[in-house]
Write a protein that holds these residues in place. Structure first.
Motif, PDB file in Angstrom:
ATOM      1  N   SER A  19      37.073  88.904   6.580  1.00  0.00           N
ATOM      2  CA  SER A  19      37.280  88.655   5.143  1.00  0.00           C
ATOM      3  C   SER A  19      38.718  88.291   4.820  1.00  0.00           C
ATOM      4  O   SER A  19      39.218  88.619   3.760  1.00  0.00           O
ATOM      5  CB  SER A  19      36.848  89.883   4.317  1.00  0.00           C
ATOM      6  OG  SER A  19      35.508  90.204   4.571  1.00  0.00           O
ATOM      7  N   THR A  47      34.282  86.966   1.640  1.00  0.00           N
ATOM      8  CA  THR A  47      34.188  87.497   0.287  1.00  0.00           C
ATOM      9  C   THR A  47      35.227  86.821  -0.590  1.00  0.00           C
ATOM     10  O   THR A  47      36.266  86.372  -0.112  1.00  0.00           O
ATOM     11  CB  THR A  47      34.425  89.018   0.255  1.00  0.00           C
ATOM     12  OG1 THR A  47      35.710  89.315   0.821  1.00  0.00           O
ATOM     13  CG2 THR A  47      33.354  89.752   1.048  1.00  0.00           C
ATOM     14  N   ILE A  48      34.938  86.733  -1.880  1.00  0.00           N
ATOM     15  CA  ILE A  48      35.848  86.115  -2.834  1.00  0.00           C
ATOM     16  C   ILE A  48      36.291  87.183  -3.817  1.00  0.00           C
ATOM     17  O   ILE A  48      35.484  87.663  -4.621  1.00  0.00           O
ATOM     18  CB  ILE A  48      35.160  84.970  -3.583  1.00  0.00           C
ATOM     19  CG1 ILE A  48      34.639  83.927  -2.580  1.00  0.00           C
ATOM     20  CG2 ILE A  48      36.124  84.319  -4.563  1.00  0.00           C
ATOM     21  CD1 ILE A  48      33.854  82.812  -3.231  1.00  0.00           C
ATOM     22  N   SER A  50      38.435  86.994  -6.445  1.00  0.00           N
ATOM     23  CA  SER A  50      38.477  86.498  -7.821  1.00  0.00           C
ATOM     24  C   SER A  50      38.748  85.000  -7.785  1.00  0.00           C
ATOM     25  O   SER A  50      39.106  84.435  -6.745  1.00  0.00           O
ATOM     26  CB  SER A  50      39.571  87.196  -8.638  1.00  0.00           C
ATOM     27  OG  SER A  50      40.852  86.747  -8.236  1.00  0.00           O
ATOM     28  N   LEU A  68      28.224  83.266   1.946  1.00  0.00           N
ATOM     29  CA  LEU A  68      28.496  83.982   0.705  1.00  0.00           C
ATOM     30  C   LEU A  68      27.196  84.475   0.081  1.00  0.00           C
ATOM     31  O   LEU A  68      26.125  83.906   0.309  1.00  0.00           O
ATOM     32  CB  LEU A  68      29.195  83.062  -0.292  1.00  0.00           C
ATOM     33  CG  LEU A  68      30.598  82.568   0.043  1.00  0.00           C
ATOM     34  CD1 LEU A  68      31.002  81.467  -0.928  1.00  0.00           C
ATOM     35  CD2 LEU A  68      31.595  83.706   0.007  1.00  0.00           C
ATOM     36  N   GLU A  71      25.666  85.446  -5.758  1.00  0.00           N
ATOM     37  CA  GLU A  71      26.415  85.923  -6.923  1.00  0.00           C
ATOM     38  C   GLU A  71      27.913  85.644  -6.812  1.00  0.00           C
ATOM     39  O   GLU A  71      28.624  85.626  -7.817  1.00  0.00           O
ATOM     40  CB  GLU A  71      26.172  87.407  -7.163  1.00  0.00           C
ATOM     41  CG  GLU A  71      26.394  88.298  -5.971  1.00  0.00           C
ATOM     42  CD  GLU A  71      25.088  88.646  -5.280  1.00  0.00           C
ATOM     43  OE1 GLU A  71      24.982  89.787  -4.780  1.00  0.00           O
ATOM     44  OE2 GLU A  71      24.177  87.790  -5.237  1.00  0.00           O
ATOM     45  N   ASP A  72      28.406  85.394  -5.577  1.00  0.00           N
ATOM     46  CA  ASP A  72      29.812  85.021  -5.420  1.00  0.00           C
ATOM     47  C   ASP A  72      30.122  83.692  -6.095  1.00  0.00           C
ATOM     48  O   ASP A  72      31.282  83.413  -6.439  1.00  0.00           O
ATOM     49  CB  ASP A  72      30.179  84.932  -3.939  1.00  0.00           C
ATOM     50  CG  ASP A  72      30.212  86.287  -3.255  1.00  0.00           C
ATOM     51  OD1 ASP A  72      30.499  87.282  -3.943  1.00  0.00           O
ATOM     52  OD2 ASP A  72      29.950  86.357  -2.041  1.00  0.00           O
ATOM     53  N   ASN A  74      29.414  82.918  -8.993  1.00  0.00           N
ATOM     54  CA  ASN A  74      29.863  83.161 -10.364  1.00  0.00           C
ATOM     55  C   ASN A  74      31.380  83.077 -10.450  1.00  0.00           C
ATOM     56  O   ASN A  74      31.928  82.618 -11.456  1.00  0.00           O
ATOM     57  CB  ASN A  74      29.384  84.531 -10.835  1.00  0.00           C
ATOM     58  CG  ASN A  74      27.883  84.588 -11.020  1.00  0.00           C
ATOM     59  OD1 ASN A  74      27.243  83.582 -11.324  1.00  0.00           O
ATOM     60  ND2 ASN A  74      27.298  85.763 -10.821  1.00  0.00           N
ATOM     61  N   ILE A  75      32.060  83.517  -9.394  1.00  0.00           N
ATOM     62  CA  ILE A  75      33.519  83.426  -9.360  1.00  0.00           C
ATOM     63  C   ILE A  75      33.948  81.975  -9.217  1.00  0.00           C
ATOM     64  O   ILE A  75      34.853  81.499  -9.921  1.00  0.00           O
ATOM     65  CB  ILE A  75      34.080  84.283  -8.209  1.00  0.00           C
ATOM     66  CG1 ILE A  75      33.752  85.759  -8.443  1.00  0.00           C
ATOM     67  CG2 ILE A  75      35.580  84.082  -8.063  1.00  0.00           C
ATOM     68  CD1 ILE A  75      34.157  86.668  -7.304  1.00  0.00           C
ATOM     69  N   CYS A  92      25.470  79.864   1.492  1.00  0.00           N
ATOM     70  CA  CYS A  92      25.121  81.085   0.778  1.00  0.00           C
ATOM     71  C   CYS A  92      23.887  81.710   1.426  1.00  0.00           C
ATOM     72  O   CYS A  92      23.053  81.013   1.993  1.00  0.00           O
ATOM     73  CB  CYS A  92      24.818  80.787  -0.693  1.00  0.00           C
ATOM     74  SG  CYS A  92      26.234  80.140  -1.604  1.00  0.00           S
ATOM     75  N   TRP A  97      19.382  82.662  -6.982  1.00  0.00           N
ATOM     76  CA  TRP A  97      20.667  82.324  -7.598  1.00  0.00           C
ATOM     77  C   TRP A  97      20.483  82.351  -9.110  1.00  0.00           C
ATOM     78  O   TRP A  97      19.723  81.574  -9.665  1.00  0.00           O
ATOM     79  CB  TRP A  97      21.136  80.952  -7.143  1.00  0.00           C
ATOM     80  CG  TRP A  97      22.495  80.554  -7.683  1.00  0.00           C
ATOM     81  CD1 TRP A  97      23.451  81.390  -8.195  1.00  0.00           C
ATOM     82  CD2 TRP A  97      23.039  79.237  -7.760  1.00  0.00           C
ATOM     83  NE1 TRP A  97      24.558  80.678  -8.580  1.00  0.00           N
ATOM     84  CE2 TRP A  97      24.332  79.357  -8.325  1.00  0.00           C
ATOM     85  CE3 TRP A  97      22.569  77.979  -7.391  1.00  0.00           C
ATOM     86  CZ2 TRP A  97      25.157  78.244  -8.538  1.00  0.00           C
ATOM     87  CZ3 TRP A  97      23.389  76.878  -7.607  1.00  0.00           C
ATOM     88  CH2 TRP A  97      24.661  77.012  -8.164  1.00  0.00           C
TER      89      TRP A  97
END
Length: 210
Positions: A19, A47-48, A50, A68, A71-72, A74-75, A92, A97
């Motif tokens: 990560s 992982t993201i 932000s 990913l 939901e990642d 969304n960022i 993903c 989604w």
């Protein structure tokens, strides 16, 4: 950092596994085009944290084998200048989604290719200026969010190697646009599947203006 830097590519499985893939991207202030590729057939654990993890001027983003969670995105949808998003070959993981409201406000091109997406819902205010939607080799997806019929800027839906149900749903969006007086979107379909061999190969968007 040179102000002329506009393209970056990261191929690093070990870093993504721990990560650390996105640690330093924010320092690339002038970066406009970025490809993140995990060179392994195993799922990564990228992982993201932000939207601030990404370069502030980013316009084009390609994700390949990043694994990913949906939901990642969304960022990623919060990125203020993003115009092109390509989600390719297990970019993903998961089947569903559901983007949050108010995302992808500048996105013009969305490509989803080789992902196991099965259920896709979207709020009415997502993708307000989208022009091209390209879906390739997503063999479990039956429907595109019906809200796409309300996107006045949408010009093209391209489907390749997808289910007949998805083709029928794209035609439904086309007809709904026509019924409300909009210029109907151009729907192009092909039942040709992409070929995956020792590496990953994808057709480029030959006439893509982006």
């Amino acid at each position: 950092m040179s102000k002329n830097l506009i393209y970056g590519n990261i191929d690093d499985y070990e870093s993504s596994k721990e990560s650390r893939l996105l640690e330093n991207l924010v320092h690339l202030h002038q970066l406009e085009t970025l490809s993140l590729c995990v060179e392994s057939w195993h799922y990564s654990t990228v992982t993201i944290p932000s939207a601030k993890a990404f370069p502030p001027m980013l316009k084009k983003l390609k994700l390949l084998r990043t694994g990913l969670m949906w939901e990642d995105l969304n960022i990623i949808g919060e990125l203020p200048t993003l115009e092109v998003l390509k989600l390719m070959l297990s970019a993903c993981r998961g089947e569903e989604w559901q983007p949050t409201e108010g995302g992808f406000t500048r996105l013009k091109l969305l490509l989803i290719e080789g992902n196991h997406l099965k259920y896709w819902k979207a709020p009415a205010d997502n993708f307000p200026v989208l022009e091209r939607l390209v879906i390739r080799d997503c063999t479990e997806l039956d429907e595109i969010p019906i809200e796409f019929a309300d996107i006045l800027s949408l010009q093209l839906i391209e489907l390749q190697g997808c289910k007949l149900e998805l083709e029928a749903f794209a035609a439904r969006i086309q007809h709904e646009q026509e019924d409300i007086g909009n210029k109907p979107v151009d729907v192009r379909t092909s039942n040709t599947y992409l070929r995956y061999a020792f590496g990953y190969e994808s057709y480029e968007l030959d006439d893509c203006p982006y």
